[in-house]
Scaffold this motif. Structure first.
Motif, short mmCIF file in Angstrom:
data_model
loop_
_atom_site.label_atom_id
_atom_site.label_comp_id
_atom_site.label_asym_id
_atom_site.label_seq_id
_atom_site.Cartn_x
_atom_site.Cartn_y
_atom_site.Cartn_z
N PHE A 48 -8.91 -3.51 8.59
CA PHE A 48 -8.71 -2.64 7.43
C PHE A 48 -7.96 -3.41 6.34
O PHE A 48 -6.75 -3.28 6.20
N PRO A 49 -8.68 -4.24 5.59
CA PRO A 49 -8.00 -5.10 4.61
C PRO A 49 -7.55 -4.37 3.34
O PRO A 49 -6.71 -4.88 2.61
N ASN A 50 -8.09 -3.18 3.08
CA ASN A 50 -7.87 -2.54 1.78
C ASN A 50 -7.08 -1.24 1.85
O ASN A 50 -7.11 -0.46 0.91
N LEU A 51 -6.38 -1.00 2.95
CA LEU A 51 -5.61 0.24 3.04
C LEU A 51 -4.49 0.23 2.00
O LEU A 51 -3.84 -0.79 1.78
N ILE A 52 -4.27 1.38 1.38
CA ILE A 52 -3.24 1.49 0.35
C ILE A 52 -1.85 1.53 0.98
O ILE A 52 -0.92 0.90 0.51
N ASN A 53 -1.73 2.28 2.06
CA ASN A 53 -0.46 2.35 2.77
C ASN A 53 -0.72 2.51 4.26
O ASN A 53 -0.82 3.62 4.78
N ALA A 54 -0.87 1.38 4.95
CA ALA A 54 -1.21 1.39 6.37
C ALA A 54 -0.13 2.06 7.20
O ALA A 54 -0.43 2.80 8.15
N ASN A 101 -9.75 7.00 -10.14
CA ASN A 101 -10.23 7.40 -8.81
C ASN A 101 -10.79 6.24 -7.99
O ASN A 101 -11.00 6.38 -6.79
N GLU A 102 -11.00 5.09 -8.61
CA GLU A 102 -11.46 3.93 -7.84
C GLU A 102 -10.39 3.45 -6.86
O GLU A 102 -10.70 2.81 -5.85
N ILE A 103 -9.14 3.74 -7.18
CA ILE A 103 -8.03 3.31 -6.32
C ILE A 103 -8.14 3.95 -4.94
O ILE A 103 -7.78 3.33 -3.94
N ASP A 140 -6.28 7.47 4.61
CA ASP A 140 -5.51 6.63 3.69
C ASP A 140 -5.72 7.08 2.25
O ASP A 140 -4.77 7.13 1.46
N ALA A 141 -6.95 7.42 1.91
CA ALA A 141 -7.26 7.88 0.55
C ALA A 141 -6.55 9.19 0.25
O ALA A 141 -5.99 9.37 -0.84
N TYR A 142 -6.57 10.13 1.19
CA TYR A 142 -5.91 11.42 0.99
C TYR A 142 -4.43 11.23 0.73
O TYR A 142 -3.86 11.78 -0.22
N LEU A 143 -3.77 10.44 1.59
CA LEU A 143 -2.33 10.25 1.49
C LEU A 143 -1.95 9.59 0.16
O LEU A 143 -0.97 9.98 -0.48
N ALA A 144 -2.72 8.58 -0.25
CA ALA A 144 -2.44 7.90 -1.52
C ALA A 144 -2.62 8.84 -2.70
O ALA A 144 -1.80 8.88 -3.62
N LEU A 145 -3.71 9.62 -2.68
CA LEU A 145 -3.99 10.54 -3.77
C LEU A 145 -2.92 11.63 -3.84
O LEU A 145 -2.44 11.96 -4.93
N ALA A 146 -2.53 12.17 -2.69
CA ALA A 146 -1.50 13.22 -2.67
C ALA A 146 -0.19 12.71 -3.25
O ALA A 146 0.46 13.41 -4.05
#
Length: 520
Positions: A48-54, A101-103, A140-146
């Motif tokens: 998982f190279p692209n996780l925002i906050n592993a 939203n690309e983030i 990961d996307a949900y947590l970052a967006l929240a």
């Protein structure tokens, strides 16, 4: 015959038990492949190279797995659930709120899901590996967006650093302008260097928020979309600006105006009090030099205000107002003592002309002294001044007849003024940080639930100050909005009087793509 039947039944039962244990063994093997049994893979950057906050994603699954759940975003038959569709919808719509939203793995999620749905996996192991990958990326996307919706997307340390650099250049420029002006006037005195303005204010601290807890709750309630949507600022003003952004984008308006709208949507994420839910509230927008009285988020009337000059800016803040002070004393802040009063040619004359008293600060309190007996020259330029300067109540008091003080670490408040003439100006950044009110008595009467107030209450006999409790607790919000939309989504753009806009944009995550900035 009977023995044969019994034998067959035993054989069938034995086969059934065998199938049962085989199924149980397969299910156990199947569970060992799921995310909950392989949490260490979340921190593996090769997988998982692209996780925002592993770390946060891993912590979420540790809690989720305690509930014996297998999947967040899939059904037991390994088909994607409705929850995954709701998240994708919210990620897509986040652009309407001025977010990039690309983030939030938008394209990666689309690609993974498309590949998953179009692949005929020969082995269950391969299918589950792919399921796990989609699971973790979606979480990961949900947590970052929240987190971004709730806390905002400004890197605060970067903002303050950029602002300091900006203000340093500005101070140098102002010093040079003063020097040139003196040369034009044939004045040879040494020019005092302009001080770098202090960027003292912080965005108001919000209540601690756990995106992981929010996701756990939303999974249990099957309300992914709603759980994120309610995190957006719940202000009517915000909703109008969201709609204005859509209109400006649809008509391909000037990029600078679109960027201003996006920036000011971000600033709504800093507001901590719910003034839209209050019967009465006060909102001061610093760049517009205007105070609005709100009832359930709708403006009922407004007044002109004077805000801090660029060298002494009014901070953004949220607070609650509970009382007013009639006939207030005015105690000069340290900055005004050092930078204004002590720089006067005749301090004693200034004290008398402003109806002030001077007190010596001691261990046992303050002692009134005769200001004429003090050699004020020796205190010029000193770091610590052992005196308090206090203006007495009366017509010459800088706070006028009334002040509205509320808890905040900047020692600013709203008040009347003895210099009404400044309200005639369109540009009204003249104060030392506090907000001066054009119609303070009207505001006091409104807070007290009255049509008017007896003017004899105020300074008719230079009475000492008096605290009066208001009829209700009033939410106060000082904001810095340079783009404001009305009910028809018409946007008014205000001058960036403190020079915050450019530095704020550069300090926002993903500023290059969001604003089209070149930050190199």
């Amino acid at each position: 015959m009977k023995k044969i039947i019994i034998g067959v039944l035993v054989l069938v039962a034995g086969f059934g038990i065998f199938k049962y244990f085989q199924k149980a063994e397969e299910e156990n093997k199947y569970k060992k492949m799921l995310v909950c049994a392989n949490l260490e893979t979340i921190g593996n950057k090769k997988i998982f190279p692209n996780l925002i906050n592993a770390n946060e994603t891993k912590n979420f699954y540790q809690e989720f797995c305690k509930q014996n759940g297998d999947f967040v975003w899939f059904e037991q038959n390994l088909t994607l659930s409705k929850r995954s569709s709701e998240l994708q919808k919210m990620i897509s719509e986040s652009a309407n709120h001025g977010l990039n939203n690309e983030i939030y793995h938008k394209e990666e999620i689309k690609s993974l899901i498309k590949t998953y749905q179009n692949t005929a996996f020969e082995k269950i192991e391969d299918r589950i590996k792919f399921v796990n990958k989609i699971e973790i990326v979606l979480s990961d996307a949900y947590l970052a967006l929240a987190n971004d919706i709730y806390y905002g997307i400004t890197d605060w340390s970067k903002f303050k650093s950029l602002q300091f650099a900006h203000d340093k250049i500005l101070a140098k420029k102002m010093t040079e302008e003063k020097r040139l002006k003196q040369l034009e006037m044939n004045i040879t005195n040494e020019v005092e260097e302009e001080k770098v303005r202090k960027f003292e204010w912080e965005k108001p601290p919000k209540q601690k928020f756990s995106a992981a807890s929010n996701l756990l709750k939303s999974v249990n309630e099957n309300k992914i979309y709603d759980s994120l949507n309610k995190l957006h600022p719940q202000f009517k003003e915000y909703a109008r600006l969201v709609n204005a952004l859509k209109i400006y984008r649809d008509k391909k308006a000037d990029k600078q105006k679109i960027n201003k709208i996006i920036l000011n949507l971000e600033r709504f994420r800093w507001i901590t009090n719910n003034y839209d839910g209050s019967v009465k509230a006060v909102s001061v927008n610093i760049p517009s030099f205007k105070l609005q009285v709100l009832e359930y988020g709708e403006p009922v009337w407004s007044m002109r205000v004077i805000v801090g000059k660029p060298q002494r800016p009014t901070p953004i803040l949220d607070a609650e107002l509970t009382h007013a002070t009639l006939n207030p004393y005015w105690t000069a802040p340290d900055t005004i003592i050092k930078e204004d009063i002590l720089k006067k040619d005749n301090v004693a004359e200034y004290v008398e002309s402003h109806n002030m008293k001077v007190f010596l600060n001691g261990k046992n309190g303050k002692t009134l002294v005769n200001h004429k007996d003090i050699n004020w020259t020796q205190h010029k330029g000193k770091k610590d001044i052992p005196y308090t300067f206090r203006a007495e109540p009366g017509k010459d008091n800088p706070l006028g007849a009334i002040k509205f003080k509320f808890p905040n670490k900047y020692s600013v408040y709203m008040h009347d003024t003895n210099k009404k003439e400044f309200f005639a100006h369109d540009y009204r950044a003249f104060s030392s940080g506090c907000v001066r009110l054009h119609e303070p008595m009207k505001l006091f009467a409104y807070f007290m639930g009255k049509n008017d107030i007896d003017p004899n209450l105020f300074n008719s006999k230079n009475d000492p100050e008096q605290s009066v409790n208001l009829n209700a607790t009033i939410p106060i919000s000082f904001k810095y909005m340079t783009a404001v939309a009305d009910k028809n989504s018409n946007v008014t753009f205000y001058e960036d009087i403190y020079g915050y806009d450019d530095t704020n944009m550069k300090a926002i995550k993903g500023a290059e793509k969001l604003f089209g900035l070149n930050l190199k």
